[in-house]
Structure formats: C-alpha cells, structure tokens
Design an enzyme around this catalytic site. Sequence first.
Site, mmCIF file in Angstrom:
data_model
loop_
_atom_site.group_PDB
_atom_site.id
_atom_site.type_symbol
_atom_site.label_atom_id
_atom_site.label_comp_id
_atom_site.label_asym_id
_atom_site.label_seq_id
_atom_site.Cartn_x
_atom_site.Cartn_y
_atom_site.Cartn_z
ATOM 1 N N GLN A 2 0.829 -1.201 0.000
ATOM 2 C CA GLN A 2 0.000 0.000 0.000
ATOM 3 C C GLN A 2 0.870 1.261 0.000
ATOM 4 O O GLN A 2 0.345 2.365 -0.073
ATOM 5 C CB GLN A 2 -0.920 0.014 1.235
ATOM 6 C CG GLN A 2 -1.870 -1.165 1.298
ATOM 7 C CD GLN A 2 -2.713 -1.225 2.563
ATOM 8 O OE1 GLN A 2 -2.979 -2.310 3.062
ATOM 9 N NE2 GLN A 2 -3.169 -0.094 3.099
ATOM 10 N N ARG A 18 -8.325 -1.324 8.685
ATOM 11 C CA ARG A 18 -9.349 -0.304 8.480
ATOM 12 C C ARG A 18 -9.544 0.529 9.742
ATOM 13 O O ARG A 18 -10.620 0.561 10.316
ATOM 14 C CB ARG A 18 -10.655 -0.966 8.066
ATOM 15 C CG ARG A 18 -11.248 -0.220 6.886
ATOM 16 C CD ARG A 18 -12.376 -0.920 6.219
ATOM 17 N NE ARG A 18 -12.831 -0.104 5.104
ATOM 18 C CZ ARG A 18 -13.775 -0.447 4.281
ATOM 19 N NH1 ARG A 18 -14.382 -1.582 4.401
ATOM 20 N NH2 ARG A 18 -14.134 0.344 3.297
ATOM 21 N N CYS A 19 -8.493 1.210 10.128
ATOM 22 C CA CYS A 19 -8.485 1.720 11.495
ATOM 23 C C CYS A 19 -7.886 3.096 11.700
ATOM 24 O O CYS A 19 -8.067 3.666 12.768
ATOM 25 C CB CYS A 19 -7.659 0.783 12.339
ATOM 26 S SG CYS A 19 -5.992 0.689 11.688
ATOM 27 N N GLU A 38 -12.552 4.441 6.268
ATOM 28 C CA GLU A 38 -12.569 3.563 7.439
ATOM 29 C C GLU A 38 -13.728 3.816 8.392
ATOM 30 O O GLU A 38 -13.912 3.060 9.349
ATOM 31 C CB GLU A 38 -11.248 3.727 8.198
ATOM 32 C CG GLU A 38 -10.075 3.157 7.422
ATOM 33 C CD GLU A 38 -8.749 3.768 7.835
ATOM 34 O OE1 GLU A 38 -8.658 5.007 7.855
ATOM 35 O OE2 GLU A 38 -7.825 3.027 8.146
HETATM 36 N N1 MCN Z 1 -14.068 9.506 -1.558
HETATM 37 C C1 MCN Z 1 -14.998 10.380 -2.107
HETATM 38 N N2 MCN Z 1 -15.407 11.480 -1.382
HETATM 39 C C2 MCN Z 1 -14.923 11.710 -0.126
HETATM 40 C C3 MCN Z 1 -13.985 10.810 0.437
HETATM 41 C C4 MCN Z 1 -13.571 9.715 -0.309
HETATM 42 O O1 MCN Z 1 -15.469 10.148 -3.214
HETATM 43 N N3 MCN Z 1 -15.306 12.785 0.564
HETATM 44 C C5 MCN Z 1 -13.581 8.348 -2.332
HETATM 45 C C6 MCN Z 1 -12.079 8.466 -2.594
HETATM 46 O O2 MCN Z 1 -11.748 9.270 -3.645
HETATM 47 C C7 MCN Z 1 -11.661 7.021 -2.734
HETATM 48 C C8 MCN Z 1 -12.541 6.335 -1.685
HETATM 49 O O3 MCN Z 1 -13.701 7.181 -1.531
HETATM 50 O O4 MCN Z 1 -11.929 6.561 -4.008
HETATM 51 C C9 MCN Z 1 -11.831 6.175 -0.315
HETATM 52 O O5 MCN Z 1 -11.204 7.371 -0.013
HETATM 53 P P1 MCN Z 1 -10.417 7.748 1.326
HETATM 54 O O6 MCN Z 1 -11.362 7.931 2.434
HETATM 55 O O7 MCN Z 1 -9.514 8.864 0.977
HETATM 56 O O8 MCN Z 1 -9.543 6.455 1.679
HETATM 57 P P2 MCN Z 1 -8.245 5.922 0.895
HETATM 58 O O9 MCN Z 1 -8.439 6.035 -0.534
HETATM 59 O O10 MCN Z 1 -7.026 6.478 1.530
HETATM 60 O O11 MCN Z 1 -8.351 4.378 1.220
HETATM 61 C C10 MCN Z 1 -7.833 3.830 2.396
HETATM 62 C C11 MCN Z 1 -8.917 3.202 3.244
HETATM 63 C C12 MCN Z 1 -8.278 2.304 4.220
HETATM 64 S S1 MCN Z 1 -7.071 2.959 5.210
HETATM 65 C C13 MCN Z 1 -8.604 0.981 4.287
HETATM 66 S S2 MCN Z 1 -7.873 0.070 5.501
HETATM 67 C C14 MCN Z 1 -9.541 0.402 3.357
HETATM 68 C C15 MCN Z 1 -10.473 1.395 2.781
HETATM 69 O O12 MCN Z 1 -9.835 2.502 2.391
HETATM 70 N N4 MCN Z 1 -9.132 -0.598 2.538
HETATM 71 C C16 MCN Z 1 -9.907 -0.921 1.452
HETATM 72 N N5 MCN Z 1 -11.392 0.912 1.929
HETATM 73 C C17 MCN Z 1 -11.083 -0.161 1.140
HETATM 74 N N6 MCN Z 1 -11.849 -0.487 0.079
HETATM 75 C C18 MCN Z 1 -11.474 -1.500 -0.729
HETATM 76 N N7 MCN Z 1 -12.252 -1.805 -1.784
HETATM 77 N N8 MCN Z 1 -10.329 -2.209 -0.518
HETATM 78 C C19 MCN Z 1 -9.547 -1.955 0.544
HETATM 79 O O13 MCN Z 1 -8.430 -2.639 0.727
HETATM 80 CU CU1 CUM Z 2 -5.315 0.893 9.578
HETATM 81 S S1 CUM Z 2 -5.822 -0.153 7.913
HETATM 82 MO MO1 CUM Z 2 -5.924 1.199 6.471
HETATM 83 O O1 CUM Z 2 -5.184 2.389 7.346
HETATM 84 O O2 CUM Z 2 -4.780 0.678 5.418
#
Ligand code: MCN
Ligand code: CUM
Length: 797
Positions: A224, A371-372, A742
């Site tokens: 990641q 997811r934390c 998360e």
């Molecule tokens: N998004 C959006 N509008 C927002 C916030 C987010 O449209 N206001 C969209 C983003 O652009 C992105 C998705 O939602 O496409 C998730 O965005 P974000 O909250 O920024 O999280 P990350 O992209 O950084 O993803 C990480 C987060 C984590 S830490 C874990 S753990 C997890 C999760 O995402 N693992 C996943 N969701 C997951 N979903 C899938 N399918 N697979 C994983 O491994």
């Molecule tokens: Cu703590 S699980 Mo996600 O942050 O990749």
Amino acid sequence: MTAQALDEIKIGGLGASRKRVEDNRFIRGKGNYTDDITLPGMLHMEILRSPLAHARIKSIDASRAWDIPGVHLVLTGDMMATRNLAWMPTLSYDTQAVLATDKVRFQGQEVACVIADDPYIAKDACEAIDVEYEPLPPIVNPMQAVAEGAPVIRDDKENQADNVIYNWEVGDAAATDRAFEQADMVSRLKLHYPRSHPSPIECCGSIADFNRATEKLTVYMTTQAPHIIRAAVALVAELPEHMIRIISPDIGGGFGNKVPVYPGYVCSILASILLERPVKWIEDKTGNLISTGFARDIYLDGEMALRQDGKILGVRMHCDADHGAFFSDAQPSKFKIGLLHSAFAAYDIPAAHLTARGTYSNKAPGGVAYRCSFRVTEAMFFQERMVQAAADDLGMDQAAFRRMNFVRDEDFPHRTPLGFLTDSGQYGKCLDVALKAVGYEEFRKQQEEARAKGRLFGLGISTMTEPLGAGNSREYDILGIKMFDSAELKVHMTGKAIVRTGARGQGQGHETTWAQIVSHELGIPAEDIVVEEGDTDTAPFGMGTYASRSTPVAGAAVAMVSRKIRAKARKLAAHLLEVSEEDIEWELGRFYVRSAPDRGVTIQECAMAAYSNMPDGMEPGLENTAYYDPPNLTWPFAVYIVTVEVDPATGVWDVLTTVAVDDCGVRINPMIVEGQIMGGLTEAYAMANMQFITFDAEGNCIGSNYMDYLLPTAWETPGFELHSEVVTPCPHHPIGAKGIGECAAVGGPAAFVNAVIDALSGTGVRNIDMPLLPDRVWEALTYRRDVSGAPPVRSDD
Ligand code: MCN
Ligand code: CUM
C-alpha cells in the site's frame, strides 16, 4: 457563467456517481495482480514456518532440502545474518526477525525459505528441513506477559529484562483527578477488543528481479506504500535508492494488511540478488492469517466522571496492548499506541487522561492495521461502549445523553480532551437524521411491548468523529519521514491527461475519483484522464494509502496541481485571445474575455497551444507536480444505529435494521462513498458477530483458515440504509472533502454490540467481548454475567 460552460456532472466531475473505471478490467478477469506476473527465468519461493509459539532453535539442518532436484537456494537465519539481514528494523523503532536464528517467538514465524523451479518443489523442500526445537513456555496475553517469573520473550535485546515495550500517557492527570472528585457518580467499563485480521482476498506476495548488468532491482509487490518500501530497501539492504524500483500492480484488497514490511519480501529480494534471477513469493491463506497484519488485541479499562444531570466531567482510560513478538506497528512514530487518544473527540469533556502499556507476547506481530487509522477503531469502540454504559448507569436516554455532551456546531475549532483539534461537524443534525430514519421513539415502545412477551429487542447507537488523513508534517512522521503527499499532472497536447499520485489504492477507486477532481478543476472530461499509481519510477514521492489519507492528502494534491495547470493555461488563453490575463474569466472547461463572453478558448485549446503556440518566453508543455502538506487531519462524523432481536434460547441475534448517517464533507463520487460505507459496515458486523481469532494456552493460533475465521458473504450480511444529507465541508481541504474509507469499520462495531447489550438490559450484563458468538450471548443471559473473550482458550473450544 456563459451558455458554453460545461455541466460538471455530465463530464464526470465532483459529485458524479461515475462508474468505477478500474472495474472494467477487474470484472473481466483482466486485472494484473502480483501473481499474474511471470518473468523469464522466474523461480519460486516458499517459507518454512514455526509450528511452535515459543522455542529455542537447537539446530537447523537443510541438507535434505538442498538435495531435492529443482532446489536452487535454501535461506536460513544464519545465512541472513552473514549479510546483516537476519533482523530488520520495524516502523516502530523495534527489530523484527526476518528468519529466526536464536528462538522462534510465535507460531507461524518464518524460519527458512526455499527457492526452487516451482512452488510445489519449494514447499516439499521446506518439509525436508529438519529443525530441532526446545519448547519454552508461551505467553498469549498481557497479564501473562507481566506476571512474576514470566519468560523474557525478547532476550535478543540488550537491556530488555521483561516483556514491557513501553509505558505511554497523554492528557491531564491532575485535572482528571479533580473531575472525579467533583463527580456525582462514576461509571466503569472493562473490555477486550480482540485480535482481528484484515484478510484481503489476495494474500501478500512479491517478485524480486535483480539485474546484475544494470544493477537495478525491480520488485513487484502487494504494498500500500511503495515509496516507503523503496526507502526501507535502500536503508536496510544498503542498495542505492535510484537503483530500486517498486511496482505495486493491482492489489486485491489491502485493508491495512499490506502496509507493513514482511520477511517474505526481504527474502525474495535477497534470493534474487544471490541467484540473479527473478524470485516470486506468493503467500498462502494460512500464512496470511497467522503471520501478517494483525490488528487490535487490546484491553481497555476506563471510568467516566458524571454529573447527575448527565454532563460528562472527565474520563480515565487505561489500555494494555498486546503487540505480539515484535513491535512493528506502522503508525506515526510519536504515538506509541497510535491515535487511541482520539477517543471522546466528539464529546465536550473538560478533562481526560489515558495511560497505555505495550507488551510482547508469543503471537505474530500485530497491532495497527485493519481499516483503522492507527487504533482509532479501538478508541471509538471503547468510547461508544463507555457512553452507553454511562447513560444506562444514569438511567438516561441513549440519544439524549449523547446529544447533551456533543461538541456543538458553534464550538469549532474544538480541542479534544486528549489533545486533537477538531474543526467542523454537525453532530446533532446527523443524530436527528438517524433517529428519524430508525423510528427511534416507536422502536423503544415496541421494545417494551416485546419484552412483556419474552422477546428481546435491542437498539445500539454509535456516534463518532475520527481523525483521518495523516499528516500534517508538523505532528506526523514515520521514522522521521514527514507525512504529506503528492500529485503530478501531465496534460497532453490534445487535451487528454495523466495524473499520478504518491498514494496506492487497493480497491478504493482512485482511478475513478482522481480524474473527477481534475475534471472539477479543469473541465477536462473524466474519461479523458488516466490515473496511475504504484510505480516508484514514475509516481511522485508519497507515503501511500492507509489511514484514509488518500483523499485528504493525495486528493488535495490533485486539486492543487490542477490549479497550477489552470494558472498556466490562463496565460496561454490570454495569449490566444490577445487580451491581458486580468481580462480573462474562468468557467468550467473554458476561459473567456470578460467584456465579450462569446470570445473564449477551451482548456483543450490551451493545451494544444502549450505545445504549438506559446507566448514568447514561456516554458513549453503543460505539466506540473504538487506536494501537499495538510494543515490538519480531516474529521468526518458518523451516526450508526442498529436494531436487533436476540433469541434468549440460543443467544443467536439477528439484525433488524442498520441506519448509517455519514458526513464526510463533499463527496467526490457518491456511489464510491456508499460502497466504502457498506463495505465498512459489513466488516463491522463481521467483527461484532463472527470473526474469531484467538490463541490456546500453547500459543496455537485458532483462526488460521476460513473455516474458523469467517468472512461474511451476502447471505449473512444484513441490509444497510444509508443517508447522505448532512454535508459539512472540510474547512481546509481544497475541495472540502474528508476521508471516508474507514469510518464504518471504526464506528460500526459499537453499534452492533450496543444493540445486543441493550437487548439484555435489566440482566446486569455490562459487557460481552467481541465476537458476540451465540454461546457467549447465551452464557451472559443465562448466568447474568459479563463474558470475556481474552485468550487463552482451551484448544477444544
Ligand atoms: N471519496 C470520495 N469522497 C470523499 C472521500 C472519499 O469520493 N469525501 C472516495 C475516494 O476518492 C476514494 C474512496 O472514496 O476513491 C476512499 O477514499 P479515502 O477515504 O480517501 O480512503 P483511501 O483512498 O485512503 O483508502 C484507504 C482506506 C483504508 S485505510 C482501508 S484500511 C480500506 C479502505 O480505504 N481498505 C480498502 N477501503 C477499502 N476499500 C477496498 N475496496 N479495498 C480496501 O483494501
Ligand atoms: Cu489501519 S488499515 Mo488502512 O489504514 O490501510
């Protein structure tokens, strides 16, 4: 705005529920995962793992394995030691064995690796390695770890005379003491948040490819955070950083499992360097479940000082964290127990104090990832369980008690009792929407009527705000590397574009949503923009995707780099329109002359001019990079309400309704956000209901396969009702977005557990540890007592 301005939703900009472009290849079986990659001359690696949880290694004899035809290399700890690679540094300033030399410290620990022509030969050869062990007493929980006479697990470390890793505290102890002195009553709660496992469908793996001629090392792997891995390889293996290329191809789910550095990666790299051939390692499911990326496993004990009218005056919290054999949490270095101190951030509480003790045990390293956002899951779980217990003790309504103590809309920015700064939210409004959706008053009436007939209904509320998106770089770093992120945007002459970021999605839909941000800023249709992540030779430096930081940090960088491009395009437009820049207006997709709105040029025309007709003295091209260091974390808010019916005869509980109200600020892609929430609620339900990883007294991991550790399918998973009407834009994010990835997995578990405990009200039961298996619920009901889930369990359980 002129009649020629584009319709943002039509071009797939902000707010469009655009279909996920990556799914085009995923659902056709055309994804490109690590295991899909085959390189010429590639060999295969398998790992021999320890059957025992704690034992001294008396000898390792690999001669029978070496003799098997097709075996090219057997790696043992002693061989790694000659290259100073038997141990590696962890992201939490500890060390972790790559291959065991002196002792094995958990069941499943990596002891040796075989590299062979195919994985079957390698696996057979692993079984031909003779290891003589002298068993030692295992430790499977923090109570055993600190007991008098406990064996010292980390006797490899100088100055480590016991099993304690750290003692850490935060908050104001004296002010908290005063709050408790003034309290009318004190409410207490003690619980264990069990180990859990992210269990992505694709396990971990790597293909290391060292080319002696070019001296370049290319590693395809399931990470990641590819740039962090590049830095780690440079520092640990002492290879020059520009000669290392890390490629994360498609990733089949991460959920945190693919953040840490695992021995398998290191061994495949060393094997490729030694053999000068590509070496592939693909972990099997049991390997993944017993040795990688555990989360939670903490014991929480707290008390709340309360005024008779329901006002919370103070909170004390203690946490005992079981980190396993190596302290390898991937989290901002400053915080030993992650962001556990985000607990109670949603409530206006004058004083709080948190102490935490971390201990070693004979379990796989674990602690942070699933997811934390760094222990926020445990923080919000404890918070919402504690809040429910306190309201019950006071005899107050669950919703009213929360509302009375919420941080109010006009209180922002708000300093939380343990030191964070929250900046926005409409907590009361979210709660209103959720209560109305679930039919709160009506349900409470039904619950009472049902009770009279011997039926047990329950309702659980979980309300929480959580810190998503590390950094800012002032407060967040990993081993001194500051946490920020980046985006690069290249607009080609025909107006098509490519955007690359330092993040690396694993299923979240970045290929879809980053294009939408560019569309919003530039008016280029989303379908004209390709998104690429995960190749350190081409992507700008970034800290990767975890802690839902991609939208808050990399996504912000995408907006910022688009604005840089727009600023240059404006100069090009002025040149093309033969007016000064000040006379130009922007509307989606187009610059026009203020005094003559019909005279305009599109962004695509500006792009062509950047390569064919730029003004004198202007650098050609339309490309740029932005690094973004956010001023603060983002603070989404959510309310989850679950109703259940518990069968008193069996302890089985069924979910009746689940209502989710998420306020993650501006939603880039509403459909993707809903997918994230549904996925998170599914995992929350699984943790609360069925997922069971524990350890017996010998340190055997129970939950090493999908017969014991259950993944919910569509059949078990209840339906969810989602609400999106509350939107509080993030005040510092360029497009007002907050993280969402998360939230539901963090806030969800408490809603399910609170619902079951609520159904048991009147029995005196304050807590049942997750998972709330039917036998635990039945035991609690029948014997009217709390049920603990702390290991060890009997192996016949
Ligand atoms: N998004 C959006 N509008 C927002 C916030 C987010 O449209 N206001 C969209 C983003 O652009 C992105 C998705 O939602 O496409 C998730 O965005 P974000 O909250 O920024 O999280 P990350 O992209 O950084 O993803 C990480 C987060 C984590 S830490 C874990 S753990 C997890 C999760 O995402 N693992 C996943 N969701 C997951 N979903 C899938 N399918 N697979 C994983 O491994
Ligand atoms: Cu703590 S699980 Mo996600 O942050 O990749």
